[in-house]
Design an enzyme around this catalytic site. Structure first.
Site, PDB file in Angstrom:
ATOM      1  N   TYR A 125      -2.555  10.697 -10.750  1.00 16.27           N
ATOM      2  CA  TYR A 125      -1.840  10.693 -12.022  1.00 16.27           C
ATOM      3  C   TYR A 125      -0.499  11.425 -11.897  1.00 16.27           C
ATOM      4  O   TYR A 125       0.551  10.898 -12.263  1.00 16.27           O
ATOM      5  CB  TYR A 125      -2.702  11.341 -13.102  1.00 16.27           C
ATOM      6  CG  TYR A 125      -1.959  11.623 -14.386  1.00 16.27           C
ATOM      7  CD1 TYR A 125      -1.444  10.591 -15.164  1.00 16.27           C
ATOM      8  CD2 TYR A 125      -1.758  12.937 -14.829  1.00 16.27           C
ATOM      9  CE1 TYR A 125      -0.747  10.846 -16.340  1.00 16.27           C
ATOM     10  CE2 TYR A 125      -1.077  13.199 -16.000  1.00 16.27           C
ATOM     11  CZ  TYR A 125      -0.567  12.157 -16.755  1.00 16.27           C
ATOM     12  OH  TYR A 125       0.116  12.418 -17.910  1.00 16.27           O
ATOM     13  N   LYS A 129       3.341   9.819 -12.096  1.00 12.64           N
ATOM     14  CA  LYS A 129       4.339  10.269 -13.077  1.00 12.64           C
ATOM     15  C   LYS A 129       5.604  10.770 -12.378  1.00 12.64           C
ATOM     16  O   LYS A 129       6.724  10.549 -12.866  1.00 12.64           O
ATOM     17  CB  LYS A 129       3.740  11.363 -13.955  1.00 12.64           C
ATOM     18  CG  LYS A 129       2.663  10.880 -14.920  1.00 12.64           C
ATOM     19  CD  LYS A 129       3.209   9.939 -15.979  1.00 12.64           C
ATOM     20  CE  LYS A 129       4.083  10.661 -16.985  1.00 12.64           C
ATOM     21  NZ  LYS A 129       4.574   9.719 -18.047  1.00 12.64           N
TER      22      LYS A 129
END
Length: 300
Positions: A125, A129
């Site tokens: 994750y 990002k």
């Protein structure tokens, strides 16, 4: 001005769509299944149809644990998508506001993270990002990334709602006490973007208003400390107050590693953007007022 909002039903996008019209802006919100930000043709068509004067990306793949096994989709939404938005925004000559996360850091630093610290995500994750941040700013220098943490609101799924549910269902709630950070309320993040828009539209590339900034709540606390504040506020509104027990990260294993330190130094946003970290306790009070009905017991 015309503002293209990527995201429609998320926590931040919901707040943006309430605030942009109130500030005199026209907003168009797009999200799946009607819009795929990872499809360059769809992004180009949205810009051609709406002709935005600014773009706010409030969409993301946020399933932190699931991302470990769904890397392709996480990197498509969180990495490729912002890059395509940046390319389209650069062609149109319009600025972008983008939201990112504390997960770009592993959380092993003993002090709050600044924008000068080298990102070192510990999971998919955070890596996805970070990829989106880099793609966006490479494509469109007239962009602002707001890194934030522990986002909550009266909308969607979040820690506040989970604690309230568990408080109704269980006599005891166990919460991690060795992860440090600060809750951030979505309405404060939306207010920040709306306040920035006029300055961003007028600013040329190279203006110090553009770049990566940290913006989370204050003061710092732990998940356990946040839970205690939630249950205290809920009790004041006539809701059950379960026993709250502190546990360690090791007591609550997850698929993805959570940062032990999610504390973000927000002084650069205050200095350059004129946007100070908001007190999360005020945000929590607003959130609880929206979520919990007033009872006779809570008003005595």
């Amino acid at each position: 001005m015309r503002v293209l909002v990527i995201g429609r039903t998320g926590q931040i996008s919901t707040e943006l769509l309430a605030r942009l019209p109130a500030a005199g802006h026209e907003a168009l919100a797009l999200e799946p299944p009607d819009f795929d930000m990872t499809d360059a043709a769809q992004v180009a068509a949205a810009f051609a149809r709406f002709r935005p004067e600014a773009v706010i990306n409030a969409a993301a793949y946020t399933a932190v644990d699931k991302a470990e096994d769904d890397q392709a989709l996480a990197f498509a939404v969180n990495g490729t998508g912002p890059g395509l938005l940046g390319e389209a925004a650069a062609r149109a000559g319009v600025p972008v506001v983008h939201y990112s996360t504390d997960y770009v850091f592993a959380g092993d630093k003993p002090t709050p993270y600044t924008e000068d610290d080298a990102p070192n995500p510990a999971g998919v994750y955070g890596a996805s990002k970070l990829d989106g941040e880099r793609r966006l700013h490479a494509a469109q220098p007239r962009a602002v990334t707001l890194r934030t943490a522990w986002v909550c609101s009266a909308h969607g799924n979040n820690f506040v709602k989970t604690m309230l549910r568990l408080g109704r269902e269980r006599p005891e709630v166990r919460v991690v006490a060795d992860q440090h950070g600060a809750p951030t309320f979505a309405d404060d993040l939306a207010d920040a973007a709306v306040a920035l828009l006029p300055r961003l539209v007028a600013a040329p590339a190279g203006d110090p208003v553009f770049g990566v900034f940290h913006l989370s709540g204050q003061p710092f606390t732990t998940w356990h400390g946040f839970a205690a504040a939630i249950f205290e506020g809920a009790a004041q509104r006539g809701q059950p107050a379960p026993k709250l027990t502190a546990i360690t990260t090791a007591d609550y294993p997850t698929r993805a590693t959570r940062p032990a330190n999610s504390r973000l130094d927000c002084s650069r946003a205050a200095q350059r953007l004129g946007i100070a970290a908001a007190d999360w306790r005020a945000g929590l009070a607003r959130c609880l007022d929206a979520l919990l009905p007033v009872t006779k017991e809570s008003t005595r």
